[in-house]
Scaffold this active site. Structure first.
Site, PDB file in Angstrom:
ATOM      1  CB  SER A  91      40.733  38.384  58.350  1.00  0.00           C
ATOM      2  OG  SER A  91      41.733  38.892  57.484  1.00  0.00           O
ATOM      3  CE  LYS A 113      35.350  33.426  63.622  1.00  0.00           C
ATOM      4  NZ  LYS A 113      35.073  32.883  62.332  1.00  0.00           N
ATOM      5  CE  LYS A 217      33.168  29.651  64.343  1.00  0.00           C
ATOM      6  NZ  LYS A 217      33.690  28.381  63.830  1.00  0.00           N
TER       7      LYS A 217
END
Ligand SMILES: NC(=O)c1ccc[n+]([C@@H]2O[C@H](COP(=O)([O-])OP(=O)(O)OC[C@H]3O[C@@H](n4cnc5c(N)ncnc54)[C@H](OP(=O)(O)O)[C@@H]3O)[C@@H](O)[C@H]2O)c1
Length: 350
Positions: A91, A113, A217
């Site tokens: 992370s 991400k 996202k």
């Protein structure tokens, strides 16, 4: 495949559990926040399960010692071990590290991400260009809606059908759950409390309410669609009043009912308009409108029927004459994310 695992948290440990005994996978290095453990010959399945046991009881990799492994403090040390693939389930901002891995001819699979969203759009392009230049795989399919295949479909439309002109998506399991429960009659504060007890939220539930995860996202979907979107261009509805923002998590939770009346009237207004109030992201690539927040969704819209914490992403491929494609299912979760990573590894192996 010689694997370097970056991150040994919930997803990383599950990946080890599901793959350690498979002879196709040989783990040669693992990192966490404390350091990197490497072993040139690869860890045996028993040693891998020892690592899982150490991490599961709150231990750190720097304390791992099987007599034959090497412990250092630098994440980069994991690369110097004849590695075939880096699996990034950390992370942490790993952009520079992934670029270095690709530069050295190492494939990348990952669910983190940050390297794809918390960077500039040009950096995103550079990372994929580097993979292409080196003839390596850069597989980030699980960073949006875990194993539902959202990014894979967008990539297919980009390569075959001019990309996607519009996407509407319930991208946050937490916010999807809260809007579904409010639609069923729960108050806002009750719905948030339920989402916390179900384990859907971040430790500070306000991170979910502020929509940052959905915004990341949205940015990744846009960039995958060849649209150079920056997080700053995404208009995320901020509905938390300052008195809930500038206090401790416990205090904010206690005072959450202050939003109940306002949310109830929004839910009721949506119903009077023949709609349902849902937390969605809208990406209109033609009009250059990128918005995330609570919206009134007509009941015949695919987004109106989402339940529980599921994600649903509806996309309009440019040459499908206005017809949509929806993908729906659990958009997060340790098991489904691990399965998506394994799909990436199997594809790489084949
Ligand atoms: N869980 C899901 O359903 C899901 C779904 C899709 C995507 N993801 C993404 O997948 C990733 C992993 O998720 P998770 O649930 O396993 O998270 P997690 O339990 O918080 O694990 C994160 C791991 O990353 C390690 N880490 C953090 N900073 C690091 C650094 N600077 N250097 C090396 N290691 C570092 C942590 O080390 P320590 O163990 O020392 O803390 C931990 O092992 C995250 O990026 C998450 O956003 C998760």
């Amino acid at each position: 495949m010689r694997i370097a695992l970056i991150g040994a948290g919930k997803v990383g440990l599950e990946l080890i559990r599901q793959t350690a005994t498979n002879p196709m996978h040989k783990y040669v290095g693992i990192t966490d926040t404390s350091g990197t453990v490497t072993k040139y010959s690869g860890f045996t399945p028993d040693e891998m399960m020892g690592l899982v046991a150490l991490k599961s009881r709150g231990g750190k990799l720097k304390d791992y010692d099987d007599g034959g492994s090497h412990v250092t403090q630098r994440m980069e040390d994991v690369l110097g071990n004849n590695v075939d693939v880096v699996v990034d389930v950390s992370s942490h901002q790993t952009y520079g590290f992934l670029m270095a891995a690709l530069e050295s001819g190492i494939n990348v699979v990952g669910s983190n991400k940050l390297p794809y969203a918390d960077t500039r759009a040009a950096d995103f392009r550079r990372l994929f260009a580097k993979a292409k230049e080196k003839g390596k795989v850069l597989d980030n399919r699980t960073v949006v809606s875990a194993n539902l295949g959202t990014l894979v479909r967008i990539q297919e439309f980009v390569s075959t059908a001019g990309g996607v002109s519009y996407i509407r998506g319930g991208l946050s399991g937490t916010m999807g759950y809260i809007s579904w429960r409010m639609d069923q009659g729960a108050s806002f504060s009750q719905a948030v409390n339920e989402a916390i007890s179900e384990g859907y939220t971040e430790t500070d539930f306000r991170i979910d309410l502020k929509g940052m995860d959905s915004a990341r996202k949205a940015v990744i979907m846009a960039r995958t669609n060849n649209v150079p979107l920056e997080v700053s261009a995404v208009n995320v509805e901020q509905f938390l009043p300052p008195e809930l923002e500038n206090v401790s998590v416990e205090e904010a939770l206690k005072n959450l009912a202050a939003l109940d009346k306002q949310m109830k009237s929004r839910v009721e207004r949506a119903k009077q308009n023949g709609s349902t109030l849902r937390y969605v992201g809208e990406l209109d690539f033609d009009k250059w409108v990128f918005e995330i927040g609570f919206k009134e969704i007509p009941l015949d819209d695919p987004q109106a029927s989402t339940k529980n914490s599921w994600n649903k992403v509806t996309m309009f491929p440019r040459y499908w004459n206005g017809q949509p494609l929806s993908v729906e299912g659990p958009g997060a979760g340790i098991n489904v994310t691990t399965q998506g990573l394994m799909a990436g590894l199997y594809e790489l192996a084949s």
